[in-house]
Each structure stands twice: as C-alpha cells, then as structure tokens.
Write a protein that holds these residues in place. Structure first.
Motif, PDB file in Angstrom:
ATOM      1  N   LEU A   1       0.826  -1.342   0.116  1.00 46.74           N
ATOM      2  CA  LEU A   1      -0.013   0.251  -0.076  1.00 46.74           C
ATOM      3  C   LEU A   1       0.770   1.187  -0.070  1.00 46.74           C
ATOM      4  CD1 LEU A   1      -2.975   1.351   0.606  1.00 46.74           C
ATOM      5  CD2 LEU A   1      -2.296   1.366   2.899  1.00 46.74           C
TER       6      LEU A   1
ATOM      7  N   LEU B   1       1.059   3.827  -2.689  1.00 46.62           N
ATOM      8  CA  LEU B   1       0.737   5.232  -2.673  1.00 46.62           C
ATOM      9  C   LEU B   1       1.585   6.317  -2.917  1.00 46.62           C
ATOM     10  CD1 LEU B   1      -1.610   7.025  -1.312  1.00 46.62           C
ATOM     11  CD2 LEU B   1      -0.220   6.696   0.635  1.00 46.62           C
TER      12      LEU B   1
ATOM     13  N   ARG C   1       2.455   7.118  -6.450  1.00 48.25           N
ATOM     14  CA  ARG C   1       1.640   7.633  -7.196  1.00 48.25           C
ATOM     15  C   ARG C   1       1.465   9.083  -6.919  1.00 48.25           C
ATOM     16  NH1 ARG C   1      -4.224   4.781  -8.002  1.00 48.25           N
ATOM     17  NH2 ARG C   1      -3.001   3.281  -8.812  1.00 48.25           N
TER      18      ARG C   1
ATOM     19  N   LEU D   1       3.202   0.841  13.576  1.00 46.32           N
ATOM     20  CA  LEU D   1       1.906   0.841  14.197  1.00 46.32           C
ATOM     21  C   LEU D   1       1.284  -0.661  14.110  1.00 46.32           C
ATOM     22  CD1 LEU D   1       0.038   3.772  12.498  1.00 46.32           C
ATOM     23  CD2 LEU D   1       0.091   3.092  15.035  1.00 46.32           C
TER      24      LEU D   1
ATOM     25  N   VAL E   1      -0.215  -2.674  17.475  1.00 48.32           N
ATOM     26  CA  VAL E   1      -1.499  -2.928  17.451  1.00 48.32           C
ATOM     27  C   VAL E   1      -1.759  -4.437  17.772  1.00 48.32           C
ATOM     28  CG1 VAL E   1      -3.758  -3.190  16.241  1.00 48.32           C
ATOM     29  CG2 VAL E   1      -2.581  -1.229  16.176  1.00 48.32           C
TER      30      VAL E   1
ATOM     31  N   GLN F   1       4.913  -3.031  22.665  1.00 42.27           N
ATOM     32  CA  GLN F   1       4.254  -1.792  22.131  1.00 42.27           C
ATOM     33  C   GLN F   1       5.077  -0.592  22.046  1.00 42.27           C
ATOM     34  OE1 GLN F   1       0.820  -1.110  24.320  1.00 42.27           O
ATOM     35  NE2 GLN F   1      -0.377  -2.698  23.217  1.00 42.27           N
TER      36      GLN F   1
ATOM     37  N   ILE G   1      -5.583   0.527  25.598  1.00 38.82           N
ATOM     38  CA  ILE G   1      -4.606   1.287  24.710  1.00 38.82           C
ATOM     39  C   ILE G   1      -4.620   0.701  23.264  1.00 38.82           C
ATOM     40  CG2 ILE G   1      -2.392   2.412  24.339  1.00 38.82           C
ATOM     41  CD1 ILE G   1      -1.982   2.328  27.045  1.00 38.82           C
ATOM     42  N   ARG G   2      -4.555  -0.424  23.350  1.00 35.24           N
ATOM     43  CA  ARG G   2      -4.195  -1.364  22.154  1.00 35.24           C
ATOM     44  C   ARG G   2      -5.472  -1.077  21.326  1.00 35.24           C
ATOM     45  NH1 ARG G   2      -5.278  -5.551  19.805  1.00 35.24           N
ATOM     46  NH2 ARG G   2      -6.564  -6.305  21.531  1.00 35.24           N
TER      47      ARG G   2
ATOM     48  N   LEU H   1      -5.284   2.476  19.946  1.00 34.17           N
ATOM     49  CA  LEU H   1      -4.484   2.380  18.787  1.00 34.17           C
ATOM     50  C   LEU H   1      -5.010   1.655  17.500  1.00 34.17           C
ATOM     51  CD1 LEU H   1      -1.183   1.754  20.471  1.00 34.17           C
ATOM     52  CD2 LEU H   1      -1.798   3.782  19.441  1.00 34.17           C
ATOM     53  N   SER H   2      -5.757   0.600  17.540  1.00 32.77           N
ATOM     54  CA  SER H   2      -6.107  -0.280  16.466  1.00 32.77           C
ATOM     55  C   SER H   2      -7.271   1.001  15.628  1.00 32.77           C
ATOM     56  CB  SER H   2      -6.975  -1.280  16.787  1.00 32.77           C
ATOM     57  OG  SER H   2      -6.024  -2.136  17.952  1.00 32.77           O
TER      58      SER H   2
ATOM     59  N   PHE I   1      -5.224   3.247  13.857  1.00 36.03           N
ATOM     60  CA  PHE I   1      -4.402   2.515  12.831  1.00 36.03           C
ATOM     61  C   PHE I   1      -5.486   2.370  11.680  1.00 36.03           C
ATOM     62  CE2 PHE I   1      -2.626  -1.651  11.242  1.00 36.03           C
ATOM     63  CZ  PHE I   1      -1.710  -0.995  10.589  1.00 36.03           C
TER      64      PHE I   1
ATOM     65  N   LEU J   1      -6.164   5.204   9.693  1.00 38.82           N
ATOM     66  CA  LEU J   1      -5.038   5.728   8.906  1.00 38.82           C
ATOM     67  C   LEU J   1      -5.094   4.914   7.596  1.00 38.82           C
ATOM     68  CD1 LEU J   1      -2.598   7.534   8.857  1.00 38.82           C
ATOM     69  CD2 LEU J   1      -1.122   5.501   9.858  1.00 38.82           C
ATOM     70  N   ILE J   2      -5.217   3.633   7.832  1.00 43.93           N
ATOM     71  CA  ILE J   2      -5.140   2.742   6.639  1.00 43.93           C
ATOM     72  C   ILE J   2      -6.330   3.220   5.717  1.00 43.93           C
ATOM     73  CG2 ILE J   2      -5.399   0.471   5.807  1.00 43.93           C
ATOM     74  CD1 ILE J   2      -2.595   1.089   7.310  1.00 43.93           C
TER      75      ILE J   2
ATOM     76  N   LEU K   1      -5.264   6.400   3.901  1.00 43.16           N
ATOM     77  CA  LEU K   1      -4.357   6.183   2.851  1.00 43.16           C
ATOM     78  C   LEU K   1      -4.671   5.302   1.528  1.00 43.16           C
ATOM     79  CD1 LEU K   1      -1.265   5.220   5.256  1.00 43.16           C
ATOM     80  CD2 LEU K   1      -1.625   7.305   3.804  1.00 43.16           C
ATOM     81  N   VAL K   2      -5.738   4.418   1.995  1.00 48.74           N
ATOM     82  CA  VAL K   2      -6.220   3.736   0.883  1.00 48.74           C
ATOM     83  C   VAL K   2      -7.223   4.909  -0.205  1.00 48.74           C
ATOM     84  CG1 VAL K   2      -8.004   1.973   0.195  1.00 48.74           C
ATOM     85  CG2 VAL K   2      -6.267   1.356   1.657  1.00 48.74           C
TER      86      VAL K   2
ATOM     87  N   LEU L   1      -6.562   8.164  -0.217  1.00 49.20           N
ATOM     88  CA  LEU L   1      -5.843   8.835  -1.072  1.00 49.20           C
ATOM     89  C   LEU L   1      -5.212   7.881  -2.150  1.00 49.20           C
ATOM     90  CD1 LEU L   1      -4.209  11.445  -0.884  1.00 49.20           C
ATOM     91  CD2 LEU L   1      -2.346  10.383   0.478  1.00 49.20           C
ATOM     92  N   MET L   2      -4.873   6.790  -1.950  1.00 50.28           N
ATOM     93  CA  MET L   2      -4.394   6.062  -3.109  1.00 50.28           C
ATOM     94  C   MET L   2      -5.384   5.909  -4.269  1.00 50.28           C
ATOM     95  SD  MET L   2      -3.019   2.149  -2.924  1.00 50.28           S
ATOM     96  CE  MET L   2      -4.432   1.644  -3.112  1.00 50.28           C
TER      97      MET L   2
ATOM     98  N   ALA M   1      -5.934   9.908  -5.771  1.00 51.21           N
ATOM     99  CA  ALA M   1      -4.864  10.354  -6.307  1.00 51.21           C
ATOM    100  C   ALA M   1      -4.420   9.797  -7.620  1.00 51.21           C
ATOM    101  CB  ALA M   1      -3.630  10.345  -5.430  1.00 51.21           C
TER     102      ALA M   1
END
Lengths: 220, 670
Positions: free
Chosen positions: A110, A114, A117, A141, A145, A153, B648-649, B652-653, B656, B659-660, B663-664, B666-667, B670
């Motif tokens: 990914l 990304l 591109r 990250l 997780v 961590q 916390i985990r 964070l998940s 995360f 964020l993924i 990003l996907v 954006l991919m 773009a």
C-alpha cells in the motif's frame, strides 16, 4: 546523487524495512530487543550515509543519537526492566505471526503504491525513501496494535519513529531534522514512562510506587 | 485621532468597564456609575457614527499588531460600520439610561454589571473588525457575554434551559460563520476583508457562502428555522438586556450578513435571492403568529423580533434580486428600506422591552392574563408603550409605517426584473409580508388591550405604580425618536444614502429638499408619502372630533356601573383573556401551521367541578427538527459511550484502521 550512492542508500532503507519485518516475526522478548537495536544501527547507518552524501554535517548528530540511544541505552534499559519486573519472556500476540506478516506485506505494498503515485514529480530517491519510510511507520503501528505486551508496544512505537527519521533524513534540505529527532527521543522517553505508569495503574489501581513495593513484600 | 481609533478606544474602555465594575462592587454607586458611563460612551459611539453619515467625514482603517501573528488585527470605519454604530450607540445609550433606574431592582446586580459594558464593547468590535479572525473573535465574545447575561437569573430552571439552548445555537452559528469565512479566504488564507473583496469566486461557491451566512448570521438574528433559542433567551435576561439583545444584537447579526453578502461577496446570482426573500417572508409570518399566541409579555415581544428580522431579511433579499439584474436604483430602495427598518426596530423594540421591564417591576409578572388596567395605574408608561405599539404595528404617521411603505415600494418595483420566477415570487412574498404586518397590528392590539386596558386581573396589577424617572426618560426618548423618524423619514433616508452608495453604488434621490417633508423614493408621479401631513391630518381631525364630543356630549356624562351582561358578577376574569383574544386567529391559522389544539373536558352530569378548556400551541420547528435531532445525538452518544472504556491497544487499532482507510482513499483518489 551518483548510482552507487543511490544504490547504497536504497539498500540501507530497504534493509530497515527488512529489519522491521524481522521485528514482527520475533516472539521472544529479548530477541525482539536485539532486533530493535539492529534496527537502530541500520537507521543510523542510513542517516550517516545521507549526511555524507548531502554534505549535511548536522545529520551526523541524528545518526549518533540513533546509535547511542536507540541501539544501546534504550534496549539495555528495557532489558533490565523486563528482567526486574519479571515480565513474561514471550511476546503475547493478538493474531498469529503469519497473519501479521501478511498484513505487513499488504501495508508495504500500500505505502509503495501510494507514495509512487502521490509523489510523481519528486526526485527518484526521495520517492523510494518516502515509500520505505511509510512502510516502516505502518509496520511499527501494526506491531503496536497486534501486541498485548507493553514492552513490545514501546518497541513498536520506537521503530515507527525510526521510520519518521528515515523520511526526514532522506528528504534533502528538510529543516530541523536534528531537532525533530531529539524531540522525538524525549517523546519516546515520556511514552515509555507513560505506558509503564499506565500498566502499573491497571495492575495495582495506583501509580504510587509504594504499591509496587508492597506487592513485592507480599509475594516475596 | 481618526474615527476608527476613537471608536476602538471607546470599545476598549467599555470592555474594561466590566472588570472595573467587579473591583468597585462594594461601592453603593457602582450600578449608577457603570450604567451612566456605558450610556455616555455609547452616545460617543453614536455621535461619531452619525458624523460619518450626516457630515460625510471620511473612512479610516487601522491595523494593530494583535491577534494572529503576521496578520494582525484589522479595523475599519466606513459608512456601513458607521450606520450600525449609530444603531448600537443609540440603543446602548438609551438602554443604559433605563438601566440606571431598572438596575436598582436587580436582586444580584453584579451578575449584570460585570458583563453589561463589555457586551456593548464586544458588539462595537464586531462592527469595527476588518478581518475574519478579529470578526469571529469579537462575535464569539459577544455571544458568550450575552449568554452570561441571559443566565443572570440562573436559579430559574427555564433560564438555565434557555442558556443551554442559546449556547448550542451560538456555537452552531459561529461554526457556520467560521466555514463561511474559510471559504471567503480561500486556500491562500486572505483573512483581511480588503483582500476578500477583490477575489473572484464561482457562483456555486458564492451560493455556499451565502447559505452559510444565512445559517450563521441568521441563527443569531433569529431566522426561522434557527429561531428557537431567541424566544427562550431574550426574555430570560433582565429587561434592559433583553432590549439590548433584541434591539441591537440582532442588528449586529444583520450587519454581519450585509458585510459578507453585499460587501465582500459582491453581486450574487439571481437565483440566490429568492431563498433569502422567502426565508424572510416566512420568518415574518411565523414569528408574528407565535407572538399572537403567546401569553408571556416578553416572549411575545421576542417573537415579534423574529417577525421584524424576517421583514428586514426579505428587504435585503429584494435588494439582492435587483442588484443581480443591475437595477441599482431599485436595489438601493430595498436596501434603504431594510436599513430604515433596522433603525426603526431598534427604536421601538427597545422601547417595548423597556416598557415590559417597567411592567415587570411594577407588577412582578409578565403573564398577560395577570395584567390589565395598567393605563390607570401607570399612565406615562402606558402612553409610551402605546407609541411603541402603534409604531411597530406600522401605522402612520410613526416610523414603522415609513420603512414598511418603502419596502412595499420596492416590492412594487419587481416587474422590472427579467426573471419570471422572481416576478411571480416577489408579489407572493409581498403578500406574506402584508399578512405579517396585519398580524403584527393584531398582536399588538392584543398585547396592549389585554395588558394595559380593561380592568386589573390581579391584585399586583391593581396596585402597580409608575416607574422611576430614568426609566421613563429612556422610554420617552425612544418614543420621541419613533415620532421624529415617522414624520421626518427623509432625514433618515438621507443618512442611509451614503451606506447604500458605498455598498451598492447607488442611492435614493435626496429627500430633505422635498416640500412638506415628503419622501419620494422613485419619482413624484409614482409614489410619495409625508408623515408630517398625516400627522397634521390626524391632529386636526382628532382635535375636531374631540372638540365636537366635548361640546355636545361632555355635560351629559354620568358615572354608572359598567354593563355586566345581566350578570352581577364584577370579577375581572369575565374580560377577554389573552388566549380568548387570540382564538379566532388560532383557529384559522394556528391549527395547521402551529398545531394548535383545544381540548374541552366537561364534567360528568352531577359533578360540580368546572369544565376545562386546555389550549396547546407548539412551535412545529421545535418538534419536527430540533427534538428529532437531539434524539439522534443522544442515541449516537449513548452508542458511542462504550468507546470511553477501551484498552490502549484498541484505541491504537482504531487510529491505525482510520489511517489505513485514509491512505487507501488517498491512493484511489490520487
């Protein structure tokens, strides 16, 4: 940047990514710490190589910080903590290592797709470097997780930060790289302390250190 | 010292005066001192503004190294600002004069004194601001200070509810303004008004900004459906603060709308204007219908504020429609009508709220069904309130008629507009506005008739006495202004003309040289109006009638008990009640629009208990928009409550995964 210089930088950045994968694979605590130290060594080599190529002496400082703190002091300190607190020597994972590895490969793909591109007009090395750096960040990250254990961590977070420094060092002319790396080191120190306090509080319902002492008294 | 520096200085002194009041709280004279100095400073603000409009002193600007670094705070003083400074100054000065008397009855005066002058200062800053940051900051300070003033009587549950609803709506409005200014500034971030003015924008973007301004400024001004906080918050404050909020703060909101839509955006596409016109007209009808049904005196006045805001917005929409088609003279006519009404509403609404405050002081109640007969007990207050009621009902020769007449002249100009849709819609909106004007007259006949005429319905109303001389003086000033602006409308129009000239590039012809104080907005042959002639006619005919009555009838006067329909029961409850007076309109219009219901409970045969008639009137906006929205928010919040107790985990998940996903996205994009 000459071809050889480019290749070496590429190799080091790719090596960092590879070491990230090694970290995901580890399921023993001390091995994980060793790999993390190696991760930091590769990072410091990579940054030093950038410093040499770009003629930017301040990057040597960053490399030195990475080498001294992340390759030596922090792993040793974490090792002592693990020993003294009697944390399990095995890393408790949420999902299996295989699944995590597959997810990591997906994340790397990914980030490379990304970055290539999005940065179509940038300099060739900067593109590759950013793609590697983003992969390292995402793997860090992912590690945070998928691990239940506080130490792993923290290690995940620090490898994430290594990715950030890789990106900052690779982009030519980026200001304040040294300052950013120092700031991140301080931040990591706080995270380490913070996570441990949090864990201690979860276990003892208090961040008062005497609570730990009492606990040890009882269980002696 | 330039005008903008002077006004800024006054605003700063006003802002500081609030904290000063806290330091002086032990002094016995603190209340009088704060109100008197606020009033004096407001008079200064008004006089400098008036100098700009009448003596045509120049514009000025100022940049201070405050606020955002590298940008600073920009301030300006131009014709538009000057006009609204006059509104603020006059309103603030007279209301402060009233406050000298009214503030003595305040249970806990520091709750008002600490915020009152700063509130005036913050409003001044909104008017002076010339960049988005300063504007929004002052706007928010104004909102928060007025919120603090609304919560003066925080012991009452209703007041706390009002404060909460107000805070939510104010936050929502500021968010809309923030987005509007963000779009105005563009991606380059030109925060100063001067650079926003020159930018070129697509019609769609301009329409989005207009929509956001309608939400942002409209929620502060009280446009339907954003009005729900206003009838709660305005009456909850002490009466002089209610007067300020209704008469001045809503005008500051209208200033914001004019500044952005007329000044910074420039001419908009023609299809944007019908939205504003229709919203305005519907707001007017809706507001006055609710005022007609309301038993609480101050709430009825607050609903009437909504009506007047609707009228002003409709006139502004007309100006936009004319301007989009290059009809500058007609646009200036509609714009002048709007600003004239802004002035008029400031005058008579503050007069009426001060009157309501006096009634509250004298009787301790705002319930119309507990009042009555006040004209005997409080003759001066009653007379002054009568002037205000006549003026707000748009009866000649007072000022309300002059501005509404001008607005209908603008409506009659609509055949000049080329678009069929507007040609059809504007007369319809004009019809709605005429309906609103007629209903306003009915609503004020009701308020005055039930509240001040007839016999007292409660012991409190029976023993009421007229209020102190400061209050009477303040109300008298506003009543005189009502009359003056009514018989000399030409002077007001001429004072507005530099504003129209600066904003639209066109203005009405000079009015003050017309004979008989006539106003001629377009041409002599088309239409003209003279308040002075109407006043003379009324004076002559009324004197004649009075003389005739006195000559032929006075000596036959005899005092006897009032005819009581054959029932020898003299209880005042047999008079028309507030609900009874509103019943015909409630049945005709209220059943469908407001969901008014009447339930009659008859006792069983043999049961001696009385029959009961229960009337419910609801604001449908509240039930159809706000309650479901609140329920959805509660539902979602309850569902998401579990998110507060993750490890916390898991947090964070979540980050995360987000964020993924980004990003996907954006991919793919773009």
């Amino acid at each position: 940047m000459g071809t050889l210089a480019f290749d070496i930088a590429h190799l080091l950045a790719g090596g960092l990514l590879l070491v990230s994968f090694m970290m995901i694979y580890q399921d023993r605590m001390f091995a994980l710490l060793h790999v993390f130290a190696f991760h930091a060594v590769v990072l410091s080599l990579s940054v030093a190589w950038q410093a040499y190529n770009q003629g930017a002496p301040h990057l040597y400082v960053t490399a030195a910080i990475a080498l001294v703190f992340k390759a030596a002091i922090i792993p040793i300190a974490l090792r002592r903590i693990v020993k003294q607190l009697g944390v399990h020597r095995e890393v408790e994972t949420v999902v299996g290592v295989g699944v995590t590895m597959l997810a990591g490969i997906g994340l790397s793909a990914l980030s490379i797709v990304l970055m290539l591109r999005v940065t179509a007009h940038a300099d060739a090395f900067a593109r590759e470097d950013l793609a590697f750096a983003l992969s390292v960040v995402l793997l860090g990250l992912l590690m945070m997780v998928t691990r239940r254990n506080a130490v792993s961590q923290v290690v995940g977070f620090m490898s994430l930060e290594n990715g950030l420094i890789l990106a900052a060092a690779g982009a030519k002319g980026m200001p304040l790289v040294v300052e950013i790396s120092v700031a991140f080191s301080v931040l990591i120190a706080f995270i380490v302390i913070g996570v441990f306090l949090f864990r201690i509080r979860e276990r003892f319902d208090s961040v008062d250190v005497t609570a730990i002492d009492d606990y040890r008294e009882v269980h002696r | 010292m330039s005008a903008v520096e002077f006004e800024l200085l006054v605003a700063a002194v006003l802002l500081v005066l609030g904290p000063v009041a806290v330091f002086l709280r032990r002094m016995s004279w603190v209340s009088s001192f704060i109100y008197a100095s606020s009033g004096g400073l407001c008079a200064l603000i008004a006089s400098v503004g008036a100098a700009r409009l009448v003596a045509r002193t120049g514009d000025s600007g100022l940049t201070l190294p405050l606020g955002l670094p590298w940008i600073g705070s920009h301030f300006q003083f131009d014709a538009l600002t000057a006009f609204f400074l006059v509104i603020l100054g006059i309103g603030g000065a007279v209301v402060s004069l009233y406050g000298i008397g009214y503030g003595r009855h305040e249970h806990d005066p520091m709750r008002v004194l600490a915020f009152y002058p700063s509130f005036l200062g913050a409003m001044t800053l909104v008017l002076l601001a010339a960049d988005a940051f300063t504007f929004l900051l002052s706007w928010e300070v104004m909102s928060l200070l007025s919120w603090a003033l609304v919560l003066t009587h925080h012991q009452e549950t209703n007041t706390r509810t009002a404060g909460y609803v107000y805070l939510v709506m104010a936050g929502f409005g500021t968010m809309a303004l923030l987005l509007a200014f963000g779009l105005l500034a563009g991606s380059d971030g030109h925060y100063a008004f001067d650079t926003m003015r020159g930018a070129v924008r697509s019609p769609t973007l301009a329409a989005v900004i207009l929509g956001l301004m309608l939400l942002g400024a409209g929620s502060k001004a009280g446009l339907v459906p954003l009005h729900v906080w206003l009838p709660l918050a305005h009456p909850a404050a002490p009466s002089h603060v209610s007067a300020l909020m209704s008469a001045v703060m809503t005008k500051v909101a209208i200033y914001g709308f004019i500044r952005v839509v007329f000044d910074l955006l420039g001419p908009s596409a023609w299809w944007a204007s019908p939205v504003v016109i229709l919203m305005g007209a519907l707001t007017a009808v809706f507001g006055i219908l609710l005022a007609m049904m309301e038993r609480d005196l101050k709430r009825a006045l607050a609903y009437s504020t909504i009506e007047n805001i609707g009228v002003i917005f409709a006139a502004l929409g007309l100006a936009m429609a004319f301007r989009a088609n290059g009809l500058t003279a007609a646009a200036a006519l509609a714009f002048t009508a709007a600003l004239f009404h802004v002035f008029n509403h400031m005058v008579f609404k503050s007069l009426l709220f001060m009157g309501a405050g006096s009634v509250l002081t004298a009787t301790g109640t705002r319930d119309l069904d507990q009042l009555g007969g006040l004209i005997h007990r409080m003759p001066i207050t009653s007379f002054l309130v009568l002037v205000g009621a006549v003026a707000i009902s748009a009866l000649p020769p007072l000022n309300g008629f002059a501005s509404e007449w001008l607005m209908f002249q603008a409506v009659l100009m609509s055949p000049a507009i080329p678009q069929d849709a507007l040609q059809l819609m504007i007369p319809a909106a004009g019809g709605l506005l005429a309906l609103a004007a007629a209903l306003a007259a009915a609503a004020f006949v009701r308020i005055y008739g039930i509240g001040f005429l007839g016999r007292a319905r409660s012991p409190a109303a029976q023993t009421a006495v007229d209020v102190d001389r400061f209050s009477l003086m303040a109300m008298g000033t506003m009543a005189v202004l009502c009359v003056l602006a009514g018989i000399l409308p030409g002077m007001v129009i001429d004072a507005i003309s530099p504003v129209a000239k600066a904003v639209l590039g066109g203005q009405l012809p000079l009015q003050t040289h017309e004979a008989w104080f006539m106003i001629v907005p377009i041409a002599e042959g088309r239409s003209s109006y003279s308040g002075m002639l109407v006043l003379l006619f009324i004076a002559v005919s009324a004197s004649g009638a009075a003389w005739a009555v006195h000559r032929f009838a006075s000596h036959r006067l005899r005092r006897a008990p009032a005819w009581d329909c054959g029932f020898p029961d003299p209880t005042p409850a047999t008079q028309y009640s507030a609900g009874g007076f509103a019943q015909p309109l409630r049945r005709v219009l209220g059943t469908n629009i407001l969901g008014a219901r009447e339930v009659v409970v008859m006792p069983e045969p043999g049961d001696p208990s009385p029959a009961r008639l229960t009337v419910t009137v609801d604001d449908p906006i509240w039930h159809n928009i706000y309650s479901p929205m609140g329920a959805v928010v509660i539902y979602v919040a309850t569902k998401m409550n579990g998110l507060q107790f993750l490890t916390i985990r898991r947090y964070l998940s979540l980050v995360f995964l987000l964020l993924i996903a980004l990003l996907v996205g954006l991919m793919l994009w773009a």
